[in-house]
Structure formats: structure tokens, C-alpha cells
Design a protein around this motif. Structure first.
Motif: not given
Lengths: 316, 286
Positions: A78-80, A86-89, A105-115, B121-125
Motif C-alpha cells: 500500500g505505501k509503495q 498523486g491524489y486529487m479528492p 510544499r508540505l505535501m511535496a515533502e510528505l511525498s518524499g521530496l527534500p525540503s 493518500g501519501r505514503p503515510i498511515d
């Protein structure tokens, strides 16, 4: 459905996927496989389109069956899977008291991008969706159209392999709707991201998608490969004659058309790719047959959709 | 790429490890908390008990300075366990206020506009999300509680020498275990309230209600039943007794310490259940 290029795993494989919420079956044994650039989920309200997207994101657990996204199993990876999405609800989804650039930017960092990369991409994404001038405004102050655009920006900021868009044109006025569809089409044409577009608007899906899954009451009502249809270039023509003419029927059949008689003097023709309507006019002229009306139309998504809705249980 | 080009492209740079993603939530929430100057000033004030404690420990070992101001080494009766117990309370109380100020906006802001679906929706649970938010409170509360407390304990042990630290290990243990237990309980509780009560003043009121009104209610039960059974719902009494038992000092009431631990554990379990019920990407109507 379209074969994946270079033996790439299909974008989406549904293997008897069933989802029950409470005691209701929302998705019922879905079986399909898609490899297109843009996959459309069509269906009336309550058909299960949004539930399917949320299940793929791991928000709902399948009660039976499973699914794969890019060959990854939903149940165990699931995580992978979410790392590549990219999800647009559909509904409003934002943090109101921070600026658009901070939010994206917060959403990008949560997706793994460096700051630093996240900040740069946040600016780019906001400019790309047309919110460049408003990027330092708090998201809570945005209009409905701007909130839709900022949702799109956060969905694509990390350059996902798969973009899931749930009713992206909801609440948009016609110019904004066109802008949204143009953006999604542009992303599709760049070819670096696959798209799953859920909508009940046939026009949106027809413009953007090359494969379509039609859902009705949680089950698959139909699926079609629009791209293959476009490639086959099947043209449907409805012809109204001033008077019935067997000679005309035989002549157009000799030109390679498939002919179906809807009623006396009214024909439906499937024209081969190399034949133009001009040939029909010429033939009619040569036979002295008057044509009252000639409509050139493909078997549109609307036809397919309406048929799917009428099948099985009757009525939409 | 220049931002004005309005071109979209895939990202092909490096990614941060999955296990560090919750830290992003923590980082942004901390920045949000300290964006208020009033809060920043209040937080500095919360470090005052620790600063005073350090000063008093230093002073009590600086004979020449004491003589200059006309005091002897025994000006406080020596640094007994009572001094450290008193200091513990003056660290725990501001920690509670910091949690009350910060926590109501931690989850409510995400829930009120459905932003949770974007996180999840991201790799965060959900566990990552809660840990990220809890870490905010842990990082905020630690310096004013157990880190400051242990600093004072170590300073005292160093200046006193003669095995004072070993003889009084319970003080160090009380600071470490007591404060961390308090942080965990108060963090989970405040996050649970934040998840259920979106209006900040109401969330703060609910927290005060649970801590102080419930304590008054527990006292009433004790008075009516002439027992200590009301202490089962008294969080402040529970943490006080647990800490005092580690200090080796006197506790209040007749309940065994195990039941005080039970009260704290039950609060944590209830808070986790509340978070589990509320933290969903989308509401599920059954």
C-alpha cells in the motif's frame, strides 16, 4: 484493453475486487485491466467510482479480491503504491490557515521530496496550474475554482507516476473547467504520468481518456478502449433519403460500407476509414437519389454509456 | 527550471526515506506553533522553573556567594527530595499549559477541511500521522520537563559528589519516568480532544474540564463514599501518586499505586481509541 508497452505492468488490475461498507456492497467483484495513458471512471452518482479510487489508496479495505497498481499488490504494498500516486479528492481538501506555497510544499515533502526541492516544485506546480500570483495567499481565502487548482497542484507537485483525479471539474465555471481539462490533457500528452479520471461528465472523460471503465451500482457495466476506436476510425453515418432506394443501399455496400436499415428510407452506415462522405453524395447524385439529411457521427462515449446504463437492469 | 515557464515535469531527484516522513508533519507543526510570538514568549517562560532550579543548585554549592548574600549552605535546609518534588510539579504544570495551547490546532486544522485524505493518500498511515503529531508535543514538552529535570539532577550529583547521584537515583528516575509518562498521557489526551472537538476554545475547555473538573468530581465521590475510589478518574492524582511513589515520598489516598497506573493507562487506551475512530481519510457511514 491496450497492451502495455515494453512489458510494463498494467496501470491498474482489478481481480474480483469487492468492497463492503457496513452491510452494503459498494464494489462488486470488479475484474479489469488497464494500461492506457488516461483511464476514465464513468458512472452515475453512487456507482462506486470514488470508492474504487479510495480503495486503491488504501482508505477502504477490500472484503474480497484484490487489485494491483503498476504490478504492486494493494494488500501488501500500500505505501509503495501511494508513493507513486498523486491524489486529487472530490471534496474540499486543504489546510486553510497556511499559504498555498506552504501547503503544496508540505505535501511535496510528505511525498518524499527534500525540503529545497519541495519548495522549488511547489512554486512550479502553482505556476503551472495558474496560481502563481496567488501562491502567498492563505488557501482558506481561495475561491472554489482556485481550491480545485491548488488540489491539482498538490497532487502533481511530486511528479507522481499515476495521477488520480476525482471529479476535477466539480464546481468550476466553463472557462475554469476548460482550463482544468487542458491541464490534465497536457499532463497526459507529456506521457510521464498515467491518469485515472473519475467523472460523471462524459465530455471530460471523452476529451482526456483513452480507456473507460463504466460502473453501475458497484459493478462493471462496460469498458471500452476509446483510443483503439479512434485508431480504427470507425465512422457512423445516419442518412435520411427522400425515398427508399435499394439501388443506393447496394451502391454504398459496394463502396465498403456496412449498411443497416433503421426504417424505410433511413440508413445507418459504418464507413471504412478511407471513405469520405463526399463519395456518398456522389453516389446519390449518380443514382438520382435525394438525400434529405446526412449525420456523420462516431459511436460516441455517450452512446456507449447510455447502452451500458440501459443494459442489465434497465434504466439509468 | 524557472517558475515562469509553466511547464510540468516529473520529479527524478532523490527521495527521503519512508521512515522519516512523519518528521515532516512534526517539522511543519512546530514551525506553525512558533509562528506565534506570544506562544514563543510563553514557552521561554515555561523554562523558568528549570532555570531557577539550576540557579538554586548552583547557589547552594557556592559557599562564597552564599556568604556574600548572608546565607549558609543550609539556607533551604539542603537540597532534599522535597525540593525536587516541588520542582517537578512546577515543570509539569507549565507543560500541561503548553499542551493545551498547542494541541487543539494540531489535528483539528487537518480534519476541518478534509486535509487528512491528502496526508493519508501519501505514503503515510494513521500511525505515522499520530506519531508525527505526538512528536510535536514530545519535542516541545521535553526541554521544560524531563530534560530540564535531569539536567538539574546531574548538576546536583556532580556538585555534591560523594555518590549523591547513586544514593538519590529515585529523583532522577522520577524526573525521567514521571515526566515522560505525563507527556505521553497528556499528548494522547489532547490529540484525541483535538480530533473530536474542532473549535479551539471548546477543545481547550474540554481539556481543562477533563483535568480539573473531573478532579473535583473525583473528590466529591471520595467524600460521599468515604473512600478513594473517585481517584480512579482523577488524572492529576494518578500522576501525582505515580511520581511520588518513584520519588519514594508520601502518596494521597488509599488506592494501590497499580490502580493509579491503571488510570493513566486507561486514559491512553481511551485516547487511542478516540483517535482510531476519528482519524480516517473519509467518514464511513454504516
Amino acid at each position: 484493453m491496450t497492451q502495455p508497452p515494453n512489458h510494463e505492468p498494467p496501470v491498474l488490475e482489478l481481480d474480483g475486487l469487492t468492497v463492503e461498507l457496513g452491510r452494503r456492497t459498494i464494489l462488486d467483484r470488479l475484474e479489469a485491466s488497464f494500461s492506457g495513458r488516461a483511464i476514465g471512471l464513468l458512472g452515475p452518482n453512487g456507482a462506486g467510482k470514488t470508492t474504487l479510487l479510495r480503495t486503491l489508496l488504501g482508505f477502504y479495505r477490500p472484503s474480497a479480491g484484490g487489485a494491483k497498481v503498476f504490478g504492486r499488490k494493494l494488500a501488501t504494498e500500500g505505501k509503495q503504491i501511494r508513493a507513486e500516486i498523486g491524489y486529487m479528492p472530490e471534496s474540499d481538501a486543504y489546510i486553510s490557515n497556511i499559504t498555498a506555497v506552504h501547503f503544496v510544499r508540505l505535501m511535496a515533502e510528505l511525498s518524499g521530496l527534500p525540503s529545497e526541492a519541495a519548495l522549488e516544485r511547489a512554486h512550479e506546480a502553482l505556476f503551472y496550474v495558474g496560481l502563481g500570483e496567488a501562491r502567498y495567499r492563505k488557501v482558506g481565502t481561495f475561491s472554489t475554482g482556485m481550491k480545485q487548482m491548488v488540489k491539482l497542484a498538490q497532487a502533481l507537485v511530486h511528479g507522481p507516476r499515476l495521477l488520480m483525479l476525482d471529479e476535477p471539474t466539480n464546481g468550476l465555471d466553463p472557462p475554469a473547467r476548460k482550463r482544468m481539462i487542458d491541464l490534465v490533457s497536457d499532463i497526459r500528452d507529456r506521457g510521464t504520468s498515467r491518469i485515472i479520471l473519475s467523472s460523471h461528465l462524459l465530455g471530460d472523460v471523452e476529451t482526456v481518456c483513452d480507456e473507460v471503465l463504466i460502473l453501475k451500482r458497484g459493478a462493471i457495466a462496460d469498458s471500452c478502449d476509446l483510443e483503439a476506436d479512434r485508431r480504427a476510425n470507425k465512422s457512423f453515418v445516419e442518412v435520411d433519403l427522400e425515398a427508399p432506394s435499394d439501388d443506393f443501399d447496394r451502391a454504398v455496400a459496394a463502396l465498403g460500407c456496412e449498411v443497416a436499415s433503421l426504417e424505410p428510407g433511413r440508413l445507418k452506415l459504418v464507413m471504412p476509414a478511407d471513405l469520405s462522405t463526399r463519395s456518398l453524395w456522389t453516389t446519390a447524385d449518380e443514382l438520382g437519389v435525394g438525400i434529405r439529411r446526412l449525420d456523420l457521427k462516431r459511436d460516441s462515449l455517450q452512446d456507449i454509456f447510455m447502452r451500458a446504463m440501459e443494459d442489465n437492469h434497465g434504466g439509468v | 527550471m524557472a517558475v515562469y515557464e509553466r511547464i510540468w515535469r516529473r520529479y527524478d531527484g532523490s527521495l527521503t526515506p519512508l521512515r522519516w516522513r512523519p518528521a515532516v508533519i512534526t517539522k511543519y507543526a512546530l514551525a506553525e506553533a512558533f509562528s506565534s510570538r506570544i506562544f514563543a514568549a510563553f514557552y521561554v517562560l515555561c523554562l523558568l522553573p528549570t532555570a531557577i532550579g539550576v540557579f538554586l543548585v548552583y547557589l547552594s554549592h557556592n559557599v562564597s556567594l552564599l556568604e556574600q548574600i548572608g546565607l549558609t549552605k543550609e539556607f533551604m535546609g539542603g537540597l532534599t527530595a522535597v525540593f525536587f518534588q516541588f520542582l517537578f510539579l512546577w515543570q509539569a504544570l507549565p507543560a500541561f499549559f503548553v499542551a493545551v495551547i498547542v494541541s487543539p490546532s494540531l489535528i483539528a486544522a487537518d480534519i476541518s477541511n478534509n486535509a487528512l485524505s491528502l496526508y493519508l493518500g501519501r505514503p503515510i498511515d494513521r500511525r505515522d500521522y499520530v506519531l508525527g503529531k505526538m512528536a510535536v508535543l514530545f519535542l516541545l514538552l521535553s526541554p521544560i520537563t524531563w530534560i530540564g529535570g535531569l539536567l538539574i539532577f546531574i548538576l546536583q550529583a556532580y556538585l555534591e559528589g560523594n555518590g549523591w547521584g547513586f544514593e538519590n537515583w529515585r529523583i532522577g528516575a522520577a524526573y525521567l519516568v514521571g515526566h515522560i509518562t505525563w507527556i505521553v498521557v497528556i499528548s494522547l489526551l489532547t490529540l484525541a480532544i483535538s480530533a473530536w472537538v474542532r473549535f479551539k476554545p471548546a477543545a481547550r475547555g474540554a481539556l481543562f474540564g477533563i483535568i480539573f473538573i473531573l478532579a473535583g468530581f473525583a473528590q466529591a465521590i471520595n467524600a460521599v463514599t468515604n473512600t478513594s475510589v473517585g481517584d480512579l478518574i482523577n488524572l492529576t492524582r494518578a500522576i501525582y501518586n505515580v511520581v511520588m511513589s518513584i520519588f519514594g515520598g508520601p502518596t494521597h489516598g488509599d488506592l494501590p499505586i497499580a490502580l493509579n497506573w491503571f488510570t493513566l493507562a486507561a486514559t491512553c487506551v481511551l485516547s487511542i481509541w478516540m483517535l482510531h475512530r476519528k482519524l480516517r481519510a473519509h467518514e464511513v457511514v454504516s
